[in-house]
Write a protein that holds these residues in place. Structure first.
Motif, mmCIF file in Angstrom:
data_model
loop_
_atom_site.group_PDB
_atom_site.id
_atom_site.type_symbol
_atom_site.label_atom_id
_atom_site.label_comp_id
_atom_site.label_asym_id
_atom_site.label_seq_id
_atom_site.Cartn_x
_atom_site.Cartn_y
_atom_site.Cartn_z
ATOM 1 N N LEU A 58 -10.512 27.643 -32.403
ATOM 2 C CA LEU A 58 -10.747 27.239 -33.786
ATOM 3 C C LEU A 58 -11.081 28.473 -34.631
ATOM 4 C CD1 LEU A 58 -13.048 24.146 -33.120
ATOM 5 C CD2 LEU A 58 -10.662 24.068 -33.918
ATOM 6 N N HIS A 59 -10.712 28.387 -35.894
ATOM 7 C CA HIS A 59 -11.049 29.454 -36.841
ATOM 8 C C HIS A 59 -12.216 29.001 -37.714
ATOM 9 C CE1 HIS A 59 -7.420 31.906 -36.035
ATOM 10 N NE2 HIS A 59 -6.901 30.732 -35.703
ATOM 11 N N VAL A 104 -26.704 36.791 -53.086
ATOM 12 C CA VAL A 104 -25.360 36.276 -53.345
ATOM 13 C C VAL A 104 -24.456 36.719 -52.189
ATOM 14 C CG1 VAL A 104 -23.334 36.410 -54.841
ATOM 15 C CG2 VAL A 104 -25.637 36.313 -55.832
ATOM 16 N N GLY A 105 -23.810 35.754 -51.555
ATOM 17 C CA GLY A 105 -22.937 36.071 -50.436
ATOM 18 C C GLY A 105 -23.518 35.693 -49.087
ATOM 19 N N GLU A 106 -24.755 35.175 -49.058
ATOM 20 C CA GLU A 106 -25.355 34.775 -47.785
ATOM 21 C C GLU A 106 -24.619 33.553 -47.220
ATOM 22 O OE1 GLU A 106 -29.567 34.268 -47.858
ATOM 23 O OE2 GLU A 106 -29.645 33.665 -45.742
ATOM 24 N N PRO A 107 -24.309 33.544 -45.925
ATOM 25 C CA PRO A 107 -23.626 32.385 -45.328
ATOM 26 C C PRO A 107 -24.481 31.115 -45.431
ATOM 27 C CG PRO A 107 -23.429 34.296 -43.899
ATOM 28 C CD PRO A 107 -24.422 34.652 -44.975
ATOM 29 N N VAL A 108 -23.868 30.030 -45.921
ATOM 30 C CA VAL A 108 -24.575 28.757 -46.094
ATOM 31 C C VAL A 108 -23.984 27.670 -45.205
ATOM 32 C CG1 VAL A 108 -25.122 26.920 -47.759
ATOM 33 C CG2 VAL A 108 -25.261 29.327 -48.457
ATOM 34 N N ALA A 109 -22.670 27.606 -45.105
ATOM 35 C CA ALA A 109 -22.013 26.587 -44.287
ATOM 36 C C ALA A 109 -20.709 27.166 -43.743
ATOM 37 C CB ALA A 109 -21.735 25.341 -45.109
ATOM 38 N N VAL A 110 -20.173 26.515 -42.710
ATOM 39 C CA VAL A 110 -18.939 26.986 -42.065
ATOM 40 C C VAL A 110 -18.009 25.791 -41.855
ATOM 41 C CG1 VAL A 110 -17.950 27.920 -39.935
ATOM 42 C CG2 VAL A 110 -20.020 28.935 -40.887
ATOM 43 N N VAL A 111 -16.723 26.021 -42.090
ATOM 44 C CA VAL A 111 -15.705 25.019 -41.776
ATOM 45 C C VAL A 111 -14.911 25.505 -40.570
ATOM 46 C CG1 VAL A 111 -13.659 23.795 -42.589
ATOM 47 C CG2 VAL A 111 -15.532 24.296 -44.172
ATOM 48 N N LEU A 112 -14.685 24.611 -39.610
ATOM 49 C CA LEU A 112 -13.877 24.916 -38.432
ATOM 50 C C LEU A 112 -12.558 24.161 -38.508
ATOM 51 C CD1 LEU A 112 -16.516 24.719 -35.531
ATOM 52 C CD2 LEU A 112 -15.665 26.751 -36.731
ATOM 53 N N SER A 113 -11.491 24.859 -38.171
ATOM 54 C CA SER A 113 -10.163 24.237 -38.132
ATOM 55 C C SER A 113 -9.264 25.075 -37.240
ATOM 56 C CB SER A 113 -9.569 24.162 -39.546
ATOM 57 O OG SER A 113 -8.222 23.728 -39.493
ATOM 58 N N GLU A 114 -8.210 24.442 -36.724
ATOM 59 C CA GLU A 114 -7.224 25.221 -35.975
ATOM 60 C C GLU A 114 -6.413 26.111 -36.908
ATOM 61 O OE1 GLU A 114 -4.858 22.592 -33.638
ATOM 62 O OE2 GLU A 114 -6.480 22.111 -32.243
ATOM 63 N N ARG A 149 -15.325 24.453 -27.915
ATOM 64 C CA ARG A 149 -14.017 25.108 -27.894
ATOM 65 C C ARG A 149 -14.207 26.560 -28.320
ATOM 66 N NH1 ARG A 149 -9.920 21.291 -31.331
ATOM 67 N NH2 ARG A 149 -8.565 23.101 -30.967
ATOM 68 N N PRO A 150 -13.273 27.453 -27.971
ATOM 69 C CA PRO A 150 -13.388 28.828 -28.471
ATOM 70 C C PRO A 150 -13.352 28.856 -29.997
ATOM 71 C CG PRO A 150 -11.768 28.689 -26.706
ATOM 72 C CD PRO A 150 -12.114 27.277 -27.071
ATOM 73 N N VAL A 151 -14.198 29.702 -30.580
ATOM 74 C CA VAL A 151 -14.257 29.826 -32.040
ATOM 75 C C VAL A 151 -14.151 31.297 -32.426
ATOM 76 C CG1 VAL A 151 -15.647 29.487 -34.113
ATOM 77 C CG2 VAL A 151 -15.630 27.730 -32.329
ATOM 78 N N ARG A 152 -13.273 31.549 -33.383
ATOM 79 C CA ARG A 152 -13.056 32.912 -33.890
ATOM 80 C C ARG A 152 -13.667 33.037 -35.286
ATOM 81 N NH1 ARG A 152 -8.861 35.870 -36.906
ATOM 82 N NH2 ARG A 152 -8.317 37.808 -35.826
ATOM 83 N N VAL A 153 -14.607 33.975 -35.425
ATOM 84 C CA VAL A 153 -15.192 34.280 -36.735
ATOM 85 C C VAL A 153 -14.714 35.675 -37.120
ATOM 86 C CG1 VAL A 153 -17.286 34.437 -38.120
ATOM 87 C CG2 VAL A 153 -17.237 32.942 -36.099
ATOM 88 N N ALA A 154 -13.843 35.755 -38.103
ATOM 89 C CA ALA A 154 -13.277 37.043 -38.524
ATOM 90 C C ALA A 154 -13.468 37.186 -40.029
ATOM 91 C CB ALA A 154 -11.789 37.115 -38.169
ATOM 92 N N LEU A 155 -14.087 38.274 -40.449
ATOM 93 C CA LEU A 155 -14.334 38.482 -41.871
ATOM 94 C C LEU A 155 -13.130 39.090 -42.559
ATOM 95 C CD1 LEU A 155 -18.001 39.846 -42.031
ATOM 96 C CD2 LEU A 155 -17.177 37.476 -41.936
ATOM 97 N N THR A 156 -12.992 38.768 -43.832
ATOM 98 C CA THR A 156 -12.052 39.504 -44.664
ATOM 99 C C THR A 156 -12.714 40.808 -45.084
ATOM 100 O OG1 THR A 156 -12.918 38.526 -46.689
ATOM 101 C CG2 THR A 156 -11.140 37.326 -45.551
#
Length: 767
Positions: A42-43, A106-116, A284-291
């Motif tokens: 998941l991304h 400003v920019g602090e992580p608040v929530a995350v969405v997971l999807s394929e 499941r495996p989860v990938r967290v990749a920043l822009t």
């Protein structure tokens, strides 16, 4: 004074070798975590705070969850079901994995969405509705030190590192750490001074800009969890993840590959805790990749304000110096307290001053966090004390090189902390910088329109201590050699250099050694790859591991009645021992240098660092007197790195650091508005140096020096080229047109404004 040396006669070290992984990198075969994909992965895409300081009133994620293709939407409430205390940090456990109750920048992580599908995950983040109750915020480090606006209600020390054990829990303050040095009587020095100079210098917040963005991938296994991550500190990541999960370290595996740059950005925990928590929740495996944009909101370099006051006698000697430094740590401390302390005690500069007063403050603000950055705080300090050295020399009518030579610390003399200077080639670096600049020869000042000037700057840095490195050398029965270590190769060619160290001891070709990349299930502990520590710490550990293997070969040879004096070959010995190609000879080396913590009241220590790294820079500029535009004509970089173990790599390290500092000196600047919103979080608006911005002529040199307690006389070099760049540029501009700049980045328009303000012709036009 000539340094005393007992130099090793080396067979391999001291030769220039290219990077062993060069072909794999240019052909695209080198492994980077960024290219990793796993089945069912998941991304993760992150929703970030839009306010600088506020309470989270509500989070409505229903619309995002309803979007087709979304696996789940995660907030801190979900995180706490798998990690009840979801806070991390190397100095304080102050940073939540996702915001808990409040946001702090400003920019602090608040929530995350997971999807394929990463694009669906990104789209869904825009459907999450967060309501904030905004709170007053503070952004400037000097204001924050006294402000009634408090970023954190309570500070809880992490207690992980020996040199930060003294940190105390605090309330109702933004000062995370205050460090001081007190030597002599500075007020008496000012009262008796012939001249007093007082100035304030400022540096700005910048970003590391590694070209491989930060990335972590979590993967559950039968025995625990594996974290694939682009990290400079896999051993520390394992320790922190195990703590957060309340698991033994044996259930956490952290592995890295090559890093596409780090520069301090990928130290300690960055994305790893989030990747692990999401993996635990999703199963499941989860990938967290920043822009690239998101990296601006993750970790930065400290902005600083440095007030420096100096007492000087009529001969030009500095008799007293008072330094007050405020480090803008942003919303979370990261490793800022260590920067404040380790760099803070060098604030008076590389000069022998009898009376010194240093106050160094790590301050929380409502800006993105600041942490380690190439130079570890030194470049901010050198910018100030070397700029003031030029101002003093100019006002006293002294040559700036002679002023430095008159005041510079010599071998065997005490530093302001009481530590005796050993193997610090300050004078040699200064003199070689001046010689390479042809300082004493006639200088072409250019034309009336295009004026030329030049400047020099010298800085020094103490090695971070006490920290530990462990290495293991394994010899196989066919003569193969494996080097297990957790130093991360992020472009500094550490794999090549450490192979050369092992080969030197073992008497084999370094290209016959396979380096096993950092993997906490396989490679032994290393504190981190940071602060130019690897050459010294891991260099010793690898040397000791190889020597241990040699000793074991000698024992085996004696047991096998091998005639004394015959060459020791592991393959022959093992075959003779086991009657076939079998077995291993394993050498282990562990290294931690001596260190004495500084006194809390005075900052004094008899042994505050294992060694000093020195960097000097000479710059020539050409300034257009009508527009203020200036260009770097020439730059000469000189360092003391003890023995240059691989001169070819040393040269690229020196020039790379210097060029990176040109960016901070002239171009890079994270621009925030009055609400703490970052205006230029992209390479379209945030400029880093390009090839056309570099001087036509760049020279690099390591002086002939030897670090007596270093592995084969060596010490670190990854940052030294950056030290003196900014102040040398400022001095060269003033030398050319008489304009003194005291804030970074140094802008053409500032020079233009000053030129026009000082020129009667332009003043008349303006009126």
């Amino acid at each position: 004074m000539k340094m005393e040396t007992q130099r090793d006669q080396t067979r391999e070290l001291g030769r220039s070798r290219g990077r062993f992984e060069a072909q794999a990198k240019v052909s695209g075969r080198a492994e980077y975590i960024h290219n990793l994909t796993l089945p069912r992965m998941l991304h993760a895409k992150i929703l970030r705070s839009t306010v600088a300081h506020g309470r989270i009133v509500s989070i409505d994620k229903s619309e995002a969850e309803a979007l087709e293709g979304v696996h789940s939407v995660i907030t801190s409430e979900d995180i706490m079901t798998v990690m009840p205390e979801p806070y991390f940090g190397p100095a304080f456990h102050d940073q939540p994995i996702l915001a808990v109750g409040k946001v702090h920048y400003v920019g602090e992580p608040v929530a995350v969405v997971l999807s394929e599908d990463p694009y669906i995950a990104e789209e869904a983040t825009h459907l999450i509705d967060v309501t904030y109750e905004e709170l007053p915020a503070v952004f400037n480090e000097v204001e924050a030190a006294e402000s009634k606006v408090v970023v954190h209600d309570e500070l809880r020390p992490a207690g992980t590192f020996p040199d930060l054990k003294h940190l105390a829990g605090r309330r109702d303050t933004n000062i995370a750490l205050d460090f001081q040095v007190r030597t002599g009587d500075v007020e008496k020095a000012f009262a008796e001074a012939d001249h007093i100079f007082e100035h304030s210098f400022r540096t700005q917040q910048v970003m590391h800009t590694p070209l491989e963005p930060m990335i972590s991938v979590g993967e559950l296994t039968d025995s625990g969890i594996t974290v694939h991550t682009a990290s400079q500190s896999p051993s520390f990541v394992r320790l922190e993840i195990a703590r957060l999960l309340r698991w033994p370290e044996s259930r956490v595996r952290v592995r890295t590959a090559f890093l596409g740059g780090g520069f301090g950005a990928k130290l300690y925990v960055k994305l790893e805790a989030l990747a692990v928590a999401l993996t635990m929740l999703a199963r499941r495996p989860v990938r967290v990749a920043l822009t690239m944009e998101e990296q601006f909101y993750t970790i930065t370099k400290h902005a600083t304000t440095f007030k420096i006051k100096s007492a000087v006698n009529k001969e030009g000697r500095i008799t007293g110096r008072k330094c007050t430094v405020w480090w803008n740590g942003g919303a979370y401390a990261d490793i800022g307290p260590r920067v404040t302390q380790k760099s803070g005690f060098t604030a008076p500069g590389p000069y022998e001053i009898d009376n010194v007063w240093v106050d160094s403050y790590q301050v929380y603000t409502n800006l993105p966090p600041a942490g380690a950055f190439r130079g570890f705080g030194i470049t901010q300090l050198v910018w100030a004390y070397e700029s003031q050295a030029d101002i003093i020399a100019r006002e006293l009518g002294m040559d700036p090189v002679e002023f430095r030579r008159l005041n510079m610390l010599r071998e065997g003399r005490p530093h302001a902390t009481g530590t005796i200077m050993r193997d610090a080639a300050l004078i040699e670096v200064l003199d070689r910088t001046a010689e390479r600049m042809k300082w004493n020869e006639p200088f072409d000042r250019g034309t009336e329109k295009l004026r030329r000037g030049r400047g020099v700057g010298v800085g020094y840095k103490a090695l971070v201590a006490p920290t530990t490195s462990v290495a293991m050398v394994t010899l196989s029965a066919d003569g193969s050699c494996f080097l297990h270590m957790s130093t991360v190769d992020m472009g500094q060619a550490s794999n090549t250099t450490m192979s050369m160290v092992a080969a030197e001891v073992l008497g084999i070709d370094p290209e016959d050694i396979k380096v096993i990349r950092p993997d906490t299930d396989v490679t032994p502990y290393d504190m981190a790859t940071l602060g130019s520590r690897s050459t010294f710490h891991m260099g010793h550990a690898v040397r000791l591991a190889a020597e241990d293997a040699v000793e074991k070969m000698k024992v085996l040879a004696a047991q096998l009645s091998v005639p004394e004096g015959e060459p020791l070959e592991a393959g022959k010995l093992l075959k003779q021992r086991y009657g076939m190609q079998a077995g291993n000879i394993v050498g282990v080396g562990s290294y931690i240098p001596d260190y004495i913590s500084p006194n809390k009241e005075t900052g004094h220590s008899e042994n505050i660092t294992p060694n000093w790294m020195i960097g000097g820079c000479g710059v020539e500029v050409e300034v257009d007197t009508e527009t203020g535009q200036f260009r770097l004509v020439r730059m000469e970089n000189v360092v003391d790195c003890g023995t240059a173990l691989n001169p070819k790599i040393v040269e690229t390290q020196v020039s790379g650091a210097a060029i990176m500092q040109i960016g901070a000196a002239l171009y890079e600047n994270m621009e925030f508005d009055e609400d703490g919103q970052l205006r230029n979080a992209s390479f379209a608006e945030y400029k880093i140096p390009g090839i056309t911005d570099l001087p036509d002529q760049i020279g690099n040199e390591a002086v002939d020096a030897y670090q007596n307690n270093g592995p084969f006389g060596a010490k670190g070099v990854g940052e030294s080229g950056a030290f003196g760049v900014a102040s040398a540029i400022a001095a060269a501009i003033e030398d050319a047109v008489g304009v003194r700049l005291t804030s970074m980045p140094m802008k053409y328009e500032t020079v233009c404004q000053e030129l026009h303000a000082n020129d009667p012709k332009f003043r008349q036009w303006g009126e």
